[in-house]
Design a protein around this motif. Structure first.
Motif, PDB file in Angstrom:
ATOM      1  N   ARG A  74     -13.478  19.982  58.557  1.00 55.66           N
ATOM      2  CA  ARG A  74     -11.939  19.223  58.634  1.00 55.66           C
ATOM      3  C   ARG A  74     -11.318  19.238  59.501  1.00 55.66           C
ATOM      4  N   LYS A  75     -10.638  18.192  59.740  1.00 57.21           N
ATOM      5  CA  LYS A  75      -9.489  18.556  60.962  1.00 57.21           C
ATOM      6  C   LYS A  75      -8.173  17.476  60.772  1.00 57.21           C
ATOM      7  N   PHE A  76      -7.415  18.459  61.436  1.00 56.63           N
ATOM      8  CA  PHE A  76      -5.697  17.947  60.730  1.00 56.63           C
ATOM      9  C   PHE A  76      -5.174  17.048  62.177  1.00 56.63           C
TER      10      PHE A  76
ATOM     11  N   LEU B 152     -10.536   9.760  55.266  1.00 53.25           N
ATOM     12  CA  LEU B 152      -9.410   9.910  56.279  1.00 53.25           C
ATOM     13  C   LEU B 152      -8.010  10.070  55.412  1.00 53.25           C
ATOM     14  N   GLY B 153      -6.961  10.909  54.753  1.00 51.66           N
ATOM     15  CA  GLY B 153      -5.995  10.576  54.475  1.00 51.66           C
ATOM     16  C   GLY B 153      -4.943  11.840  54.467  1.00 51.66           C
ATOM     17  N   HIS B 154      -3.960  12.073  53.913  1.00 53.20           N
ATOM     18  CA  HIS B 154      -3.194  13.043  54.078  1.00 53.20           C
ATOM     19  C   HIS B 154      -3.090  13.630  55.530  1.00 53.20           C
ATOM     20  N   GLY B 155      -3.359  13.229  56.252  1.00 53.39           N
ATOM     21  CA  GLY B 155      -3.142  14.355  57.602  1.00 53.39           C
ATOM     22  C   GLY B 155      -4.356  14.959  58.341  1.00 53.39           C
ATOM     23  N   ARG B 156      -4.942  14.182  57.720  1.00 52.31           N
ATOM     24  CA  ARG B 156      -6.473  15.006  58.425  1.00 52.31           C
ATOM     25  C   ARG B 156      -7.943  13.921  57.976  1.00 52.31           C
ATOM     26  N   ILE B 157      -8.872  14.617  58.446  1.00 56.00           N
ATOM     27  CA  ILE B 157     -10.180  13.928  59.260  1.00 56.00           C
ATOM     28  C   ILE B 157     -11.340  14.883  58.575  1.00 56.00           C
ATOM     29  N   GLU B 158     -12.355  14.389  57.495  1.00 56.74           N
ATOM     30  CA  GLU B 158     -12.994  15.476  56.516  1.00 56.74           C
ATOM     31  C   GLU B 158     -14.802  14.773  56.787  1.00 56.74           C
ATOM     32  N   THR B 159     -15.377  15.307  57.500  1.00 60.65           N
ATOM     33  CA  THR B 159     -16.153  15.109  57.487  1.00 60.65           C
ATOM     34  C   THR B 159     -17.609  15.559  56.670  1.00 60.65           C
ATOM     35  N   ARG B 160     -18.121  15.314  55.579  1.00 59.35           N
ATOM     36  CA  ARG B 160     -19.351  15.771  55.042  1.00 59.35           C
ATOM     37  C   ARG B 160     -20.924  14.725  55.822  1.00 59.35           C
ATOM     38  N   VAL B 161     -21.801  16.526  55.673  1.00 57.81           N
ATOM     39  CA  VAL B 161     -23.201  16.095  56.296  1.00 57.81           C
ATOM     40  C   VAL B 161     -23.474  16.397  54.662  1.00 57.81           C
ATOM     41  N   CYS B 162     -24.172  15.572  53.743  1.00 57.45           N
ATOM     42  CA  CYS B 162     -25.212  15.939  53.040  1.00 57.45           C
ATOM     43  C   CYS B 162     -26.556  15.639  53.291  1.00 57.45           C
ATOM     44  N   GLN B 163     -27.505  16.969  53.082  1.00 53.20           N
ATOM     45  CA  GLN B 163     -29.248  17.370  53.828  1.00 53.20           C
ATOM     46  C   GLN B 163     -30.271  17.981  51.996  1.00 53.20           C
TER      47      GLN B 163
END
Length: 249
Positions: A158-160, A118-129
């Protein structure tokens, strides 16, 4: 140890020689540039990467390279030096790319790890498989890649916040000679991505490297070395609480 290729944009001569490209090795844990090799004007970065690897001490290190360096001979060079690799896979390796796609499409046993930033006005979710027991990859392919132990898939969303901008989605594939561990792979691959800010962006903003018009003979290569020596010193200067431009002054 991420390896990256950087183009010195203003070294291009209109109607003449192409811009200079440098292949650099970055020690992520120490914030240091360890070496660089200039790409020959009549060659490409694929030929320069092995030359850079030759002059580095690789034993017990992890080498990460983008899709440019996803070549069987580079995998052999790294493993022969008692090092591990994570290589990005794109359509420039069509059979390998298709095999990995099939593995993640149909496999049932997949190790997974999820991280959020979370940061810079965005939420990034990363899924590593991670897949280590290949069911759909041919024996010919697995034998071709020296030391291959697992395939990796990173899916990013990535959501803003407070914005109507649509979410951004991306998928990346990698191969590795390391024992599968999704959490460690997340960290290692992020270090490869981080080289964009730690090295390329800093050289362009703080040292104006992209704007440099040094073209004569080895001038661009020599000044690139000097810039990286200065960057190493500034990266490890902890007393001045200012940016790189201020530190240079």
């Amino acid at each position: 140890m991420p390896l990256t290729v950087k183009r010195l944009r203003e070294t291009k001569v209109s109607g003449g020689k192409s811009p200079v490209h440098m292949v650099s090795a970055w020690a992520n844990e120490n914030d240091l540039v360890l070496g660089q090799v200039k790409v020959s004007e009549k060659s490409n970065e694929i030929a320069a990467i092995p030359k850079l690897l030759e002059v580095l001490f690789l034993e017990d290190t992890l080498v990460t390279i983008d899709a440019t360096g996803c070549k069987t001979e580079i995998a052999i060079e790294i493993t022969s030096r008692k090092a591990g690799y994570i290589l990005a896979v794109k359509e420039n390796q069509p059979q390998l790319y298709k095999d990995i796609e099939d593995e993640f499409r149909f496999a049932k046993q997949i190790e997974k790890q999820v991280s959020e930033d979370l940061g810079h006005g965005r939420i990034e979710t990363r899924v590593c498989q991670v897949i280590k027991d290949f069911q759909f990859m041919s024996a010919e392919t697995t034998q071709k890649w020296e030391g291959l132990k697992a395939a990796i898939n990173i899916e990013s969303v990535r959501k803003f916040k407070n914005s109507h901008k649509p979410k951004e989605m991306a998928t990346w594939y990698y191969i590795t000679s390391l024992e599968p561990n999704a959490k460690d792979f997340q960290k290692a691959i992020r270090s490869q991505w981080g080289i964009e800010n730690k090295l390329r962006w800093t050289l362009d903003v703080a040292f104006s490297e992209d704007a440099s018009r040094k073209r004569a003979k080895n001038a661009s290569q020599n000044f690139s070395i000097l810039n990286k020596i200065a960057l190493n010193l500034l990266r490890n200067e902890k007393t001045a609480k200012v940016g790189f431009k201020g530190k240079r002054l």
